[in-house]
Write a protein that holds these residues in place. Structure first.
Motif, PDB file in Angstrom:
ATOM      1  N   MET A   1      30.395  42.373  43.805  1.00 34.60           N
ATOM      2  CA  MET A   1      29.274  41.569  43.059  1.00 34.60           C
ATOM      3  C   MET A   1      30.002  41.620  41.707  1.00 34.60           C
ATOM      4  O   MET A   1      30.542  42.584  40.829  1.00 34.60           O
ATOM      5  N   ARG A   2      29.682  40.951  41.040  1.00 38.93           N
ATOM      6  CA  ARG A   2      29.699  39.550  39.478  1.00 38.93           C
ATOM      7  C   ARG A   2      29.265  40.554  39.203  1.00 38.93           C
ATOM      8  O   ARG A   2      27.526  39.884  39.113  1.00 38.93           O
ATOM      9  N   PRO A   3      29.441  41.085  37.406  1.00 34.93           N
ATOM     10  CA  PRO A   3      27.777  41.660  37.114  1.00 34.93           C
ATOM     11  C   PRO A   3      27.270  40.569  36.119  1.00 34.93           C
ATOM     12  O   PRO A   3      25.702  41.005  35.789  1.00 34.93           O
ATOM     13  N   TYR A   4      27.105  39.619  35.302  1.00 38.17           N
ATOM     14  CA  TYR A   4      26.478  38.516  35.815  1.00 38.17           C
ATOM     15  C   TYR A   4      27.584  37.075  36.062  1.00 38.17           C
ATOM     16  O   TYR A   4      28.621  36.780  36.591  1.00 38.17           O
ATOM     17  N   CYS A   5      26.262  36.036  35.929  1.00 35.96           N
ATOM     18  CA  CYS A   5      26.609  34.738  36.475  1.00 35.96           C
ATOM     19  C   CYS A   5      27.402  33.842  35.646  1.00 35.96           C
ATOM     20  O   CYS A   5      28.512  33.270  36.702  1.00 35.96           O
ATOM     21  N   ARG A   9      36.326  35.811  36.394  1.00 31.65           N
ATOM     22  CA  ARG A   9      37.371  37.094  36.818  1.00 31.65           C
ATOM     23  C   ARG A   9      38.816  36.390  37.097  1.00 31.65           C
ATOM     24  O   ARG A   9      38.648  35.579  37.675  1.00 31.65           O
ATOM     25  N   LEU A  10      39.640  37.297  35.852  1.00 27.44           N
ATOM     26  CA  LEU A  10      40.747  36.455  36.169  1.00 27.44           C
ATOM     27  C   LEU A  10      41.514  37.730  37.431  1.00 27.44           C
ATOM     28  O   LEU A  10      41.457  38.816  36.619  1.00 27.44           O
ATOM     29  N   GLY A  11      42.274  36.856  38.319  1.00 29.06           N
ATOM     30  CA  GLY A  11      43.861  38.140  39.102  1.00 29.06           C
ATOM     31  C   GLY A  11      44.772  37.982  38.642  1.00 29.06           C
ATOM     32  O   GLY A  11      45.345  37.143  37.862  1.00 29.06           O
ATOM     33  N   LEU A  12      45.877  38.917  38.331  1.00 24.80           N
ATOM     34  CA  LEU A  12      46.851  39.288  38.032  1.00 24.80           C
ATOM     35  C   LEU A  12      47.647  40.763  38.821  1.00 24.80           C
ATOM     36  O   LEU A  12      47.238  41.155  39.395  1.00 24.80           O
ATOM     37  N   ILE A  13      48.841  39.481  39.407  1.00 31.22           N
ATOM     38  CA  ILE A  13      49.982  40.421  39.847  1.00 31.22           C
ATOM     39  C   ILE A  13      51.243  40.406  39.470  1.00 31.22           C
ATOM     40  O   ILE A  13      51.764  38.984  38.658  1.00 31.22           O
ATOM     41  N   LEU A  30      42.005  39.736  47.078  1.00 31.61           N
ATOM     42  CA  LEU A  30      41.818  39.296  45.888  1.00 31.61           C
ATOM     43  C   LEU A  30      40.596  38.120  46.488  1.00 31.61           C
ATOM     44  O   LEU A  30      39.073  37.767  45.642  1.00 31.61           O
ATOM     45  N   GLU A  31      40.491  37.240  47.714  1.00 29.99           N
ATOM     46  CA  GLU A  31      39.691  36.957  48.619  1.00 29.99           C
ATOM     47  C   GLU A  31      38.494  37.501  48.497  1.00 29.99           C
ATOM     48  O   GLU A  31      37.555  36.612  48.495  1.00 29.99           O
ATOM     49  N   LYS A  32      38.322  38.556  49.030  1.00 34.75           N
ATOM     50  CA  LYS A  32      36.991  39.054  48.956  1.00 34.75           C
ATOM     51  C   LYS A  32      36.301  39.251  48.129  1.00 34.75           C
ATOM     52  O   LYS A  32      34.985  39.322  47.702  1.00 34.75           O
ATOM     53  N   ALA A  33      36.970  39.730  46.692  1.00 34.10           N
ATOM     54  CA  ALA A  33      36.899  40.281  45.993  1.00 34.10           C
ATOM     55  C   ALA A  33      36.224  38.759  44.925  1.00 34.10           C
ATOM     56  O   ALA A  33      35.084  39.099  43.833  1.00 34.10           O
ATOM     57  N   GLY A  34      36.816  38.025  44.450  1.00 35.35           N
ATOM     58  CA  GLY A  34      35.846  36.746  44.249  1.00 35.35           C
ATOM     59  C   GLY A  34      36.687  36.523  42.690  1.00 35.35           C
ATOM     60  O   GLY A  34      36.430  37.174  41.370  1.00 35.35           O
ATOM     61  N   ILE A  35      37.515  35.462  42.444  1.00 31.63           N
ATOM     62  CA  ILE A  35      38.297  35.695  41.179  1.00 31.63           C
ATOM     63  C   ILE A  35      38.312  33.538  41.069  1.00 31.63           C
ATOM     64  O   ILE A  35      38.700  33.387  41.933  1.00 31.63           O
ATOM     65  N   ALA A 204      45.498  43.891  39.805  1.00 28.78           N
ATOM     66  CA  ALA A 204      44.630  44.499  38.534  1.00 28.78           C
ATOM     67  C   ALA A 204      43.738  42.856  37.979  1.00 28.78           C
ATOM     68  O   ALA A 204      43.889  41.830  38.795  1.00 28.78           O
ATOM     69  N   ILE A 205      42.558  42.933  38.410  1.00 27.25           N
ATOM     70  CA  ILE A 205      41.615  41.939  37.940  1.00 27.25           C
ATOM     71  C   ILE A 205      40.520  42.176  36.593  1.00 27.25           C
ATOM     72  O   ILE A 205      40.147  43.462  35.777  1.00 27.25           O
ATOM     73  N   LEU A 206      40.991  40.937  35.637  1.00 25.93           N
ATOM     74  CA  LEU A 206      39.637  40.979  34.459  1.00 25.93           C
ATOM     75  C   LEU A 206      38.750  40.124  34.847  1.00 25.93           C
ATOM     76  O   LEU A 206      38.912  38.893  34.689  1.00 25.93           O
TER      77      LEU A 206
END
Length: 252
Positions: A1-5, A9-13, A30-35, A204-206
């Motif tokens: 769930m994203r903290p604010y609308c 979110r940046l995925g880092l690999i 990553l697909e499940k997390a949503g970036i 990681a996700i930023l």
């Protein structure tokens, strides 16, 4: 769930190392997390499935910075020190030989860094450091050495890989994030002894917005036995030596 609308979110690999199975596991997570965006920090192909890993990465169309192994696969493997050096060089030569012209051109055209504007904050993405793709940024790196590696840059965020070890560290006004390694996460840092590889994939996700900054260092499980089977069937040299480095249930 994203903290604010309004959060971005940046995925880092980083450091995929030809491990397509680990890469697929990370992409699924990553697909499940949503970036919103994805950046790869390099060292893409040297490993059991170099060509398939590049093809999958190219399909994503995300920015990719160049790693030291990416350069070596294009320009030729250098002398690598230590007892493991000749084996690693053989594996690098083999990985390069698996690539066609398209994959070689992809690696040759990778830039030394990627800059991302994330909700107004600058994220500088490199493989090792802004100075060199072979620099190691560790939790224990002295501040004065780290300042030299930053080469005068002071981004809000620095994303750097290369060490295969996850890290979040503040340096002055810069938050440094290392997502670890997708394909070859180190359980133990090589200068402290023989390499041991953890049985998961790392990334990681930023997340940034005006009210919240957060860094998630994430790990994903996948079938290591299947990976070792793929490696053994690939023709990659020194496969049993490579397989013995993995921490599995039988060797935990």
């Amino acid at each position: 769930m994203r903290p604010y609308c309004s959060a971005v979110r940046l995925g880092l690999i980083s450091d995929l190392h030809g491990n397509r199975l680990a890469f697929e596991a990370v992409l699924e997570d990553l697909e499940k997390a949503g970036i919103d965006r994805l950046v790869c920090l390099g060292d893409v192909a040297a490993g059991p499935e170099p060509r398939a890993t590049i093809e999958r990465l190219r399909d994503l169309g995300c920015p990719v910075g160049v790693g030291n192994w990416d350069c070596w696969l294009v320009e030729g493997m250098p002398h690598l020190p230590g007892e493991e050096g000749p084996k690693l060089r053989d594996q690098g030569d083999w990985s390069a030989a698996q690539l066609g012209e398209t994959e070689q051109a992809f690696l040759a055209e990778l830039p030394p860094y990627v800059e991302v504007n994330l909700d107004g904050a600058e994220v500088l993405c490199v493989h090792g450091s802004p100075r060199s793709n072979t620099d190691d940024i560790q939790a224990t790196t002295p501040d004065d050495e780290l300042a030299e590696m930053l080469a005068g840059s002071e981004p809000a965020f620095l994303a750097a890989g290369h060490t295969h070890v996850q890290l979040a560290r503040q340096h002055g006004s810069t938050l440094i994030v290392n997502p670890g390694s997708v394909g070859l996460p180190f359980n133990r840092w090589p200068p402290n002894g023989a390499v041991r590889v953890s049985p998961w994939a790392e990334y990681a996700i930023l997340t940034i917005n005006s009210r919240l900054i957060s860094t998630e260092l994430r790990r994903v499980s996948y079938d290591i036995s299947a990976l070792l089977d793929v490696a053994r069937e690939s023709g990659m040299p020194h496969t049993e030596w490579w397989a013995a480095q993995w921490v599995t249930a039988a060797r935990a």
